[in-house]
Design an enzyme around this catalytic site. Structure first.
Site, mmCIF file in Angstrom:
data_model
loop_
_atom_site.group_PDB
_atom_site.id
_atom_site.type_symbol
_atom_site.label_atom_id
_atom_site.label_comp_id
_atom_site.label_asym_id
_atom_site.label_seq_id
_atom_site.Cartn_x
_atom_site.Cartn_y
_atom_site.Cartn_z
ATOM 1 C CG ASP A 178 -1.940 1.045 1.279
ATOM 2 O OD1 ASP A 178 -2.848 0.964 0.439
ATOM 3 O OD2 ASP A 178 -1.868 1.955 2.125
ATOM 4 C CD GLU A 197 -2.184 2.197 -3.635
ATOM 5 O OE1 GLU A 197 -3.294 2.652 -3.864
ATOM 6 O OE2 GLU A 197 -1.612 2.360 -2.547
HETATM 7 C C1 BGC Z 1 -5.554 2.150 -0.441
HETATM 8 C C2 BGC Z 1 -6.722 2.878 0.098
HETATM 9 C C3 BGC Z 1 -6.332 3.424 1.451
HETATM 10 C C4 BGC Z 1 -5.024 4.227 1.397
HETATM 11 C C5 BGC Z 1 -4.456 4.449 2.754
HETATM 12 C C6 BGC Z 1 -4.580 3.290 -0.618
HETATM 13 O O1 BGC Z 1 -3.786 3.351 -1.568
HETATM 14 O O2 BGC Z 1 -5.823 1.474 -1.647
HETATM 15 O O3 BGC Z 1 -7.874 2.107 0.183
HETATM 16 O O4 BGC Z 1 -7.348 4.277 1.883
HETATM 17 O O5 BGC Z 1 -4.067 3.557 0.654
HETATM 18 O O6 BGC Z 1 -3.980 3.272 3.298
#
Ligand code: BGC
Length: 560
Positions: A218, A277
């Site tokens: 994340d 991500e």
């Molecule tokens: C996740 C979200 C989340 C955020 C904070 C993002 O990139 O996909 O769902 O709210 O990270 O953790």
């Protein structure tokens, strides 16, 4: 138009050996709270997933990615983690987790889990300790605490904004402020602190030991921050010209950090894998996606763009070239838990892309802000296009990430009353952002019945009356359903796979894309008018065919 990409390295066939299983895998994202509820408390759980392993096996996915299931106060749907090695009791137990890994494994379905390293929950013992220990303490060093500005420190250290809206700094009782890129319940960790680094290496090991095959990281581009004494303004952050030295994003030091993670991954057989991500420009992707670091990085380009032939063509070329340069493969995405579902998004107006590569107005947001006004969303068209786009995506070299319910063509739920919403993006941005709850409504499994088969204890977000039409039960009975289309696509993809090259073929219209992968041809008519169907034996179509290929329809053909 020539050969695009050669994504996995020139001439290299798609490997199905276990060390590279992820290169072309179809990964199904489960948002555990909304998939299926096994214990009738209204919240989805591991027991619910376990009860539906047969659905995943029947569908034919290669892996599931579980969004966070850790203990959490649910300030951000579980992305606010209290204990990275514990399962929230509302979701299950470690024993159930092991049972799930084994049950999926029996169908050769691997498990990827979410690691949330940029921040913790404010209820994490570290943050509680930081609060109790006070100013200048070692415990505060695990986060980003600062004194305020103004005469008595009553103003935040800078004007930075949280990505969910509102200020990125919150003041604690003794007057100091802490940084949170997201909600105030998600304080950012300080990755210069050795304990933070050590902790996450242990966390990766803990789950890898339990048979987890990979990790979705994340906010992977945000971990390392360099906060100078005099903080730049938000405007300066937004227009930062340097590369790799931005104070809070995409810093060069991340390469070294992820190398240490790779050392952990490579201790296992097969090596564990990861997908970042990371919202970064193409030239920065290799730092995350190289075989020495995480291995893959999400490409959100299709998800952020419009249903448009030119956009798809350019995006496909660009992403394949970027992935090829990293020795990685593309991870295609049309849906996830953060975005208006494609079946609705493609039925609403596209406001265009902003200079930073993000849509100016989030797709579908006008429609959500108007509480689902049907005038603003052409639902049949949205579904038609979503199915057509899915058959383009699933025909591309690389891995494809599906989000639960996508295989049903499930629309976004726009009609959630404000007092039932849960997303901080909604609460922190009144009137501007309706948040992400509409794509997180518990799945319909049956046509009728308690929570449409989600569970006997109701659903934590309200399901609309029309949900049953999109249920697994209804769609399994209908051979023309979106569910059957996805299943057939996954089956054929597996059968036809093995060729990493994509060759564009000429077309008579700018609105039609035609490409070939070995004997497999894909023709996608993005325009409204029918066009002639090229030669070939029909394998699969996203919509009903006449003697021509109708508008907004994709077909798969095979030579002979
Ligand atoms: C996740 C979200 C989340 C955020 C904070 C993002 O990139 O996909 O769902 O709210 O990270 O953790």
């Amino acid at each position: 138009m020539g050969v695009a990409g050669a994504a996995a390295g020139e001439g290299e066939a798609v490997s199905t050996d276990s060390a590279t299983w992820w290169r072309n895998a179809v990964v199904y994202q489960i948002y555990p709270r909304s998939f299926a509820d096994g214990n009738a408390d209204g919240i989805g759980d591991l027991a619910g997933i376990l009860a539906h392993v047969d659905h995943l096996a029947w569908l034919g996915v290669d892996a599931v990615w579980l969004s966070p299931f850790y203990t959490s106060e649910l300030a951000d749907g579980g992305y606010d983690v209290i204990d990275h090695r514990a399962i929230d009791p509302r979701i299950g137990t470690l024993e159930e987790f092991d049972a799930l890994v084994a049950a999926l494994g029996a169908h050769e379905i691997k498990v990827i889990i979410d690691i949330v390293p940029n921040h913790s929950s404010d209820l994490h013992p570290w943050f509680q300790e930081a609060l109790a220990s006070g100013h200048g303490s070692q415990a505060r060093g695990r986060y980003h605490f600062r004194d305020g500005t103004g005469e008595r420190g009553e103003l935040p250290p800078s004007d930075w904004e949280s990505l969910f809206g509102g200020p990125a700094w919150t003041r604690v009782d003794d007057g100091q402020w802490y940084l949170h890129t997201f909600a105030k319940e998600q304080p950012d960790l300080n990755w210069d602190h050795p304990e933070v680094r050590r902790h996450f290496l242990d966390v990766l090991e803990f789950w890898a030991d339990r048979g987890v095959a990979g990790f979705r990281i994340d906010a992977a581009h945000m971990l390392i921050k360099h906060l100078p004494e005099a903080l730049p303004s938000q405007a300066e952050l937004n227009s930062w010209s340097g590369v790799g030295d931005h104070p809070v994003l995409d810093r060069d030091e991340l390469r070294e950090l992820y190398r240490t993670w790779r050392e952990v991954f490579n201790r296992y057989d097969p090596p564990r894998t990861a997908v970042a991500e990371a919202a970064v420009p193409a030239e920065r992707v290799p730092m995350y996606a190289s075989p020495e670091t995480l291995g893959q990085s999400f490409f959100f380009d299709l998800l952020l763009g419009d249903y448009d032939a030119r956009d798809f063509h350019d995006t496909i070329d660009r992403c394949l070239a970027t992935a090829a340069a990293t020795g990685s493969s593309v991870t295609w995405v049309l849906n996830n838990h953060d975005t208006v579902r494609s079946a609705s998004r493609y039925g609403t107006r596209f406001a265009g892309m902003g200079p930073n590569g993000f849509p100016l107005v989030k797709h579908g947001m006008d429609w959500l802000l108007a509480h689902g006004d049907p005038v603003l969303c052409d639902a049949p068209r949205g579904l038609r296009r979503a199915r057509a786009a899915a058959l383009v995506m699933l025909a591309l070299p690389g891995s494809a990430y599906l989000y639960q319910g996508e295989e049903l063509g499930l629309p976004e739920v726009a009609e959630i009353p404000d007092d039932r919403r849960a997303d901080p993006a909604f609460f922190r941005n009144p009137g501007v952002d309706m948040g992400r709850d509409g794509c997180r409504v518990p799945l319909p499994w049956t046509r009728t019945g308690a929570s449409f088969g989600f569970g006997d204890g109701g659903a934590h977000l309200p399901q609309p009356a029309w949900f049953g039409r999109y249920s697994v039960e209804a769609e399994r009975e209908d051979p023309n359903s979106t569910l059957h289309m996805y299943r057939e696509a996954l089956r054929l993809r597996r059968e036809l796979g093995g060729i990493d090259e994509l060759e564009w073929l000429p077309t008579d219209s700018d609105e039609v894309l035609h490409f070939r992968r070995g004997p497999w041809q894909v023709v996608a008519n993005f325009g409204p008018a029918p066009v002639p169907l090229p030669e070939g034996r029909l394998l699969l179509a996203s919509g009903e065919l006449g003697k021509d290929l109708p508008g907004e329809t994709t077909v798969w053909l095979v030579d002979g």
